[in-house]
Design a protein around this motif. Structure first.
Motif, PDB file in Angstrom:
ATOM      1  N   LEU A   1      -5.512   6.795   2.660  1.00 29.33           N
ATOM      2  CA  LEU A   1      -4.704   5.606   2.383  1.00 29.33           C
ATOM      3  C   LEU A   1      -5.445   4.380   2.893  1.00 29.33           C
ATOM      4  O   LEU A   1      -5.846   4.326   4.061  1.00 29.33           O
ATOM      5  CB  LEU A   1      -3.345   5.722   3.074  1.00 29.33           C
ATOM      6  N   PHE A   2      -5.622   3.399   2.018  1.00 28.19           N
ATOM      7  CA  PHE A   2      -6.311   2.168   2.391  1.00 28.19           C
ATOM      8  C   PHE A   2      -5.342   0.997   2.366  1.00 28.19           C
ATOM      9  O   PHE A   2      -4.551   0.850   1.431  1.00 28.19           O
ATOM     10  CB  PHE A   2      -7.472   1.882   1.436  1.00 28.19           C
TER      11      PHE A   2
ATOM     12  N   TYR B   1     -12.244  14.497   5.851  1.00 26.49           N
ATOM     13  CA  TYR B   1     -11.762  15.149   4.627  1.00 26.49           C
ATOM     14  C   TYR B   1     -12.070  16.642   4.659  1.00 26.49           C
ATOM     15  O   TYR B   1     -11.220  17.477   4.306  1.00 26.49           O
ATOM     16  CB  TYR B   1     -12.414  14.486   3.414  1.00 26.49           C
TER      17      TYR B   1
ATOM     18  N   VAL C   1     -13.666   1.250   1.387  1.00 30.79           N
ATOM     19  CA  VAL C   1     -12.491   1.412   0.521  1.00 30.79           C
ATOM     20  C   VAL C   1     -12.691   2.592  -0.424  1.00 30.79           C
ATOM     21  O   VAL C   1     -11.827   3.470  -0.552  1.00 30.79           O
ATOM     22  CB  VAL C   1     -12.222   0.126  -0.284  1.00 30.79           C
ATOM     23  N   GLU C   2     -13.837   2.629  -1.087  1.00 32.21           N
ATOM     24  CA  GLU C   2     -14.112   3.708  -2.039  1.00 32.21           C
ATOM     25  C   GLU C   2     -14.167   5.058  -1.341  1.00 32.21           C
ATOM     26  O   GLU C   2     -13.683   6.063  -1.871  1.00 32.21           O
ATOM     27  CB  GLU C   2     -15.427   3.430  -2.762  1.00 32.21           C
TER      28      GLU C   2
ATOM     29  N   HIS D   1      -8.814  10.844  -0.918  1.00 32.75           N
ATOM     30  CA  HIS D   1      -7.344  10.901  -0.903  1.00 32.75           C
ATOM     31  C   HIS D   1      -6.739  10.330   0.376  1.00 32.75           C
ATOM     32  O   HIS D   1      -5.650  10.739   0.794  1.00 32.75           O
ATOM     33  CB  HIS D   1      -6.855  12.346  -1.118  1.00 32.75           C
TER      34      HIS D   1
ATOM     35  N   VAL E   1     -12.559   6.003   1.399  1.00 33.02           N
ATOM     36  CA  VAL E   1     -11.217   6.438   1.790  1.00 33.02           C
ATOM     37  C   VAL E   1     -10.415   6.878   0.569  1.00 33.02           C
ATOM     38  O   VAL E   1      -9.795   7.951   0.560  1.00 33.02           O
ATOM     39  CB  VAL E   1     -10.492   5.305   2.547  1.00 33.02           C
ATOM     40  N   GLN E   2     -10.422   6.063  -0.450  1.00 37.21           N
ATOM     41  CA  GLN E   2      -9.638   6.405  -1.638  1.00 37.21           C
ATOM     42  C   GLN E   2     -10.217   7.615  -2.363  1.00 37.21           C
ATOM     43  O   GLN E   2      -9.471   8.398  -2.965  1.00 37.21           O
ATOM     44  CB  GLN E   2      -9.569   5.193  -2.565  1.00 37.21           C
TER      45      GLN E   2
ATOM     46  N   ALA F   1       0.817  -1.218   0.000  1.00 38.54           N
ATOM     47  CA  ALA F   1       0.000   0.000   0.000  1.00 38.54           C
ATOM     48  C   ALA F   1       0.848   1.264   0.000  1.00 38.54           C
ATOM     49  O   ALA F   1       0.312   2.368  -0.155  1.00 38.54           O
ATOM     50  CB  ALA F   1      -0.930  -0.001   1.207  1.00 38.54           C
TER      51      ALA F   1
END
Length: 375
Positions: A157-158, A131, A148-149, A155, A151-152, A42
């Motif tokens: 980190l997953f 955020y 996951v979506e 911006h 967090v990503q 990661a």
């Protein structure tokens, strides 16, 4: 009632273990190695943080996140405030929980999300809130989950959670062995990069080796007389565990043991840290829970009459600060009230290694108690 014959039969234990708890305990070392690899893939190892965060905030559901937060707080010590964000809601279901950032949280703070589920809408809302505030966000969760979506997309980190290569037949308990290390390890790698904890790759490899060593000593094929986890489970069969801890690493291990006994085995337990435990529990040991409280117990019909619940002290020890120890006073207090005492002390090693050993042995003990009690 504990079926002690089950502890002597590895095949019967395997049949009773519908939740794959023993397998999870045995795989804890492998989970650490996999989690380190996931963290590296990661990009955590390549991070170049611009100083330390002002505070670390940790969010996630259930005992898994609680354990992660407590362990990170213990390991970080006074280097940085570490706070678990306690969820609110009308039920513990993933869809009902909500988290809120404290009013002071901002761009100089770090939000860590640790969840073995990943489908909590409340965590997605928390990520969006972080955020907007400018907080850095790092999440550990199963791959392919909704978090996951989120967090990503903001911006963050997953890191994929190190999951087992098989599907459990029943939902995984938050305190199940293996879950803690799968969530904790990537965050240790991260905080090592920020300088908040000392968890270099070689230290984490030693943790994995220590977990493997405990799995060899405490596995289901090892007879109870040479298996510290089975021995402890048998000793706690008809007892109220009174868990006393001494040393930095022992405190979190004792509290996790208490939580695991409740969630996995359905057993209540009390925990406190020495030396204050001696004052906190002295009246308890002198009361009806003391082994010598009922003089007629000697004449009790062992077949027809149920055994009275008595306290049993479990002393978890790590290296005490400054070499001072309250263990002799603890033994004296317990024995003065005819209260049996069990002791666990890890082998020499670094702080992470000794912590891992105490957690692993007590995890195995909680699992054996759960299986032999048909919990």
């Amino acid at each position: 009632m504990l079926d002690e014959s089950l502890l002597d039969d590895p095949e019967a234990l395997a049949r009773a273990d519908r939740r794959e708890l023993l397998r999870g305990a045995a795989e804890a070392g492998a989970r650490v190695r996999t989690a380190v690899r996931h963290a590296t893939e990661a990009g955590i190892a390549e991070l170049k943080p611009d100083g330390r965060p002002r505070a670390v905030l940790i969010a996630g559901p259930g005992l898994a996140a609680t354990g992660v937060a407590e362990l990170l707080g213990t390991l970080a010590g006074a280097s940085c405030p570490t706070t678990r964000l306690t969820p609110t809601g009308v039920a513990p279901a993933s869809g009902a929980l909500r988290w809120e950032l404290p009013g002071w949280a901002g761009p100089v703070d770090l939000l860590l999300i640790a969840t073995p589920d990943g489908s909590e809408p409340g965590l997605e809302l928390l990520v969006e809130q972080a955020y907007r505030r400018g907080c850095s966000v790092v999440a550990v969760a199963p791959a392919g989950t909704p978090i996951v979506e989120s967090v990503q997309g903001t911006h963050g980190l997953f890191v994929p959670m190190a999951t087992a290569p098989y599907e459990p037949t029943e939902p995984l308990a938050a305190s199940a062995p293996g879950v803690l290390w799968a969530l904790l390890t990537p965050l240790l790698v991260l905080l090592d990069r920020t300088g908040l904890v000392s968890a270099p790759p070689e230290a984490l490899e030693k943790v994995a080796d220590r977990l493997d060593s405990v799995a060899e000593r405490c596995g289901p094929a090892i007879a109870p007389y040479s298996n510290p986890a089975k021995t402890l489970a048998a000793e706690l069969a008809e007892a109220l565990p009174v868990i006393w801890t001494e040393g930095t690493s022992a405190g979190p291990a004792g509290r996790r043991f208490t939580a695991a006994l409740a969630e996995l085995a359905g057993r209540p337990a009390l925990t406190a840290e020495l030396p204050e435990a001696l004052a906190a529990h002295s009246v308890l040991l002198a009361g009806a829970l003391a082994a010598g409280a009922d003089p007629d117990d000697f004449f009790r019909d062992r077949v027809e009459e149920a055994q009275a619940l008595h306290a049993r002290v479990v002393l978890l020890r790590d290296r005490p600060a400054g070499g001072l120890t309250a263990a002799p006073a603890a033994r004296e207090l317990a024995l003065s009230h005819d209260t049996a005492i069990s002791e666990l002390e890890p082998e020499e090693g670094g702080e992470l290694e000794t912590l891992a050993e105490l957690i692993a042995v007590t995890d195995f003990a909680a699992v054996y108690l759960a299986l032999a009690s048909r919990a």
